[in-house]
Design an enzyme around this catalytic site. Structure first.
Site, PDB file in Angstrom:
ATOM      1  N   ASP A  86     -49.332 -67.012  51.320  1.00  0.00           N
ATOM      2  CA  ASP A  86     -49.566 -68.136  52.253  1.00  0.00           C
ATOM      3  C   ASP A  86     -51.175 -68.667  52.349  1.00  0.00           C
ATOM      4  OD1 ASP A  86     -50.849 -65.730  53.169  1.00  0.00           O
ATOM      5  OD2 ASP A  86     -49.450 -65.466  54.895  1.00  0.00           O
ATOM      6  N   ASN A 138     -47.792 -59.269  65.971  1.00  0.00           N
ATOM      7  CA  ASN A 138     -46.629 -59.617  66.750  1.00  0.00           C
ATOM      8  C   ASN A 138     -45.393 -59.465  65.541  1.00  0.00           C
ATOM      9  OD1 ASN A 138     -47.032 -61.549  64.572  1.00  0.00           O
ATOM     10  ND2 ASN A 138     -46.974 -63.231  65.805  1.00  0.00           N
ATOM     11  N   HIS A 140     -45.131 -60.437  62.290  1.00  0.00           N
ATOM     12  CA  HIS A 140     -44.924 -61.330  61.300  1.00  0.00           C
ATOM     13  C   HIS A 140     -44.991 -60.764  60.093  1.00  0.00           C
ATOM     14  CE1 HIS A 140     -49.346 -63.275  61.632  1.00  0.00           C
ATOM     15  NE2 HIS A 140     -49.343 -62.216  60.654  1.00  0.00           N
ATOM     16  N   GLU A 182     -43.521 -66.465  61.716  1.00  0.00           N
ATOM     17  CA  GLU A 182     -43.888 -65.862  62.991  1.00  0.00           C
ATOM     18  C   GLU A 182     -42.492 -65.546  63.650  1.00  0.00           C
ATOM     19  OE1 GLU A 182     -46.682 -65.155  63.577  1.00  0.00           O
ATOM     20  OE2 GLU A 182     -48.211 -67.000  63.426  1.00  0.00           O
TER      21      GLU A 182
HETATM   22  P1  PGA Z   1     -54.519 -58.149  58.745  1.00  0.00           P
HETATM   23  O1  PGA Z   1     -53.350 -59.275  58.958  1.00  0.00           O
HETATM   24  O2  PGA Z   1     -54.413 -57.465  57.908  1.00  0.00           O
HETATM   25  O3  PGA Z   1     -55.707 -58.969  58.958  1.00  0.00           O
HETATM   26  O4  PGA Z   1     -54.361 -57.199  60.118  1.00  0.00           O
HETATM   27  C1  PGA Z   1     -51.991 -58.676  58.724  1.00  0.00           C
HETATM   28  C2  PGA Z   1     -50.918 -59.798  58.728  1.00  0.00           C
HETATM   29  O5  PGA Z   1     -51.452 -60.727  59.594  1.00  0.00           O
HETATM   30  O6  PGA Z   1     -50.017 -59.807  58.188  1.00  0.00           O
END
Ligand code: PGA
Length: 244
Positions: free
Chosen positions: A67, A136, A138, A143
């Site tokens: 992404d 959450n 994702h 999302e």
């Molecule tokens: P993080 O993000 O490694 O910064 O916790 C993980 C994600 O949002 O996929």
């Protein structure tokens, strides 16, 4: 899903790097799907060590990232292109032209998404996809939603994600509200998936992914349908799970 427990972040990073290094050693022209965020930083550090100290070569490796923030220039210090260069690519012998990060400046996200998925197919598909998980649930920036979205697409980031990612910016208002994300089709077509989870703020999402229904409101739950997923998680991230 095979669950591998690590006692802490350092052990998680070592195990994850070993898994990826094995892939690179066994298939030196692998297509790696790569992720950003805090979680893989330790894994990338260890991969840099494999390359610099143990002679592991990435010269024939191709990469596709999950992404990119919509509207950020590649040289913006919070862009995911910058993250990848800074945390991995600049320190290993990969050829930059073999690294792909979605274009956050595209004027036509729909056409771009189709072209990105097609590019992945032309590369031969993803051999090993590395994923993080959002608090959450994702994966990439897919999302929580009423349905799973298949192609690479433009997405509005959830409030939860904006709050989680505000730590990288001066304020929450500076977090780009949209992103281009790989969709579930290219992720689920990867031959192997490695997902990492560290910290107590991931515990609920990890529990939902492993023990809940397959539900687009917890996007990572789709991984229950993939035949070759390894989760490496630390004790905190596994603290709500009913594993052994
Ligand atoms: P993080 O993000 O490694 O910064 O916790 C993980 C994600 O949002 O996929």
């Amino acid at each position: 899903m095979l669950v591998i427990r690590a006692k802490n972040y350092e052990e998680l990073s070592r195990k994850a790097a070993k898994y990826i290094a094995n892939q690179v050693e066994l298939k030196p022209n692998s297509v790696l799907g790569l992720a950003t965020g805090s979680t893989p930083v330790g894994t990338y550090k260890e991969l840099i060590r494999y390359c610099q100290e143990e002679g592991l070569s990435f010269r024939k490796i191709r990469t596709v990232n999950l992404d990119e923030y919509y509207g950020l220039r590649p040289d913006h210090e919070q862009s995911y292109r910058h993250f990848m260069d800074h945390n991995l690519f600049d320190h290993i012998d990969i050829l930059k032209e073999n690294t792909h990060v979605p274009d956050g400046l595209t004027q036509d996200p729909c056409a771009f998404g189709e072209a990105y998925d097609e590019m992945i197919s032309v590369l031969g598909g993803i051999d090993l996809q590395l994923l993080g998980i959002g608090s959450n649930g994702h994966i990439a920036f897919n999302e929580p939603n009423q349905h799973f979205v298949a192609p690479t697409h433009l997405v509005k980031l959830s409030e939860n994600t904006l709050e989680d990612n505000a730590r990288f910016f001066d304020s929450i208002d500076e977090v780009p509200p949209q992103a281009i994300t790989m969709g579930m089709r290219s992720i689920m077509r990867a031959r192997r998936i490695l997902i990492l989870a560290s910290g107590v703020n991931k515990a609920e999402a990890v529990k939902g992914m492993l023990e809940g229904e397959i539900d687009p409101m917890l996007p990572a739950s789709i991984l229950q349908l993939h035949p070759d997923v390894v989760l490496i998680a630390d004790n905190e991230a596994l603290s709500l799970c009913a594993l052994e």
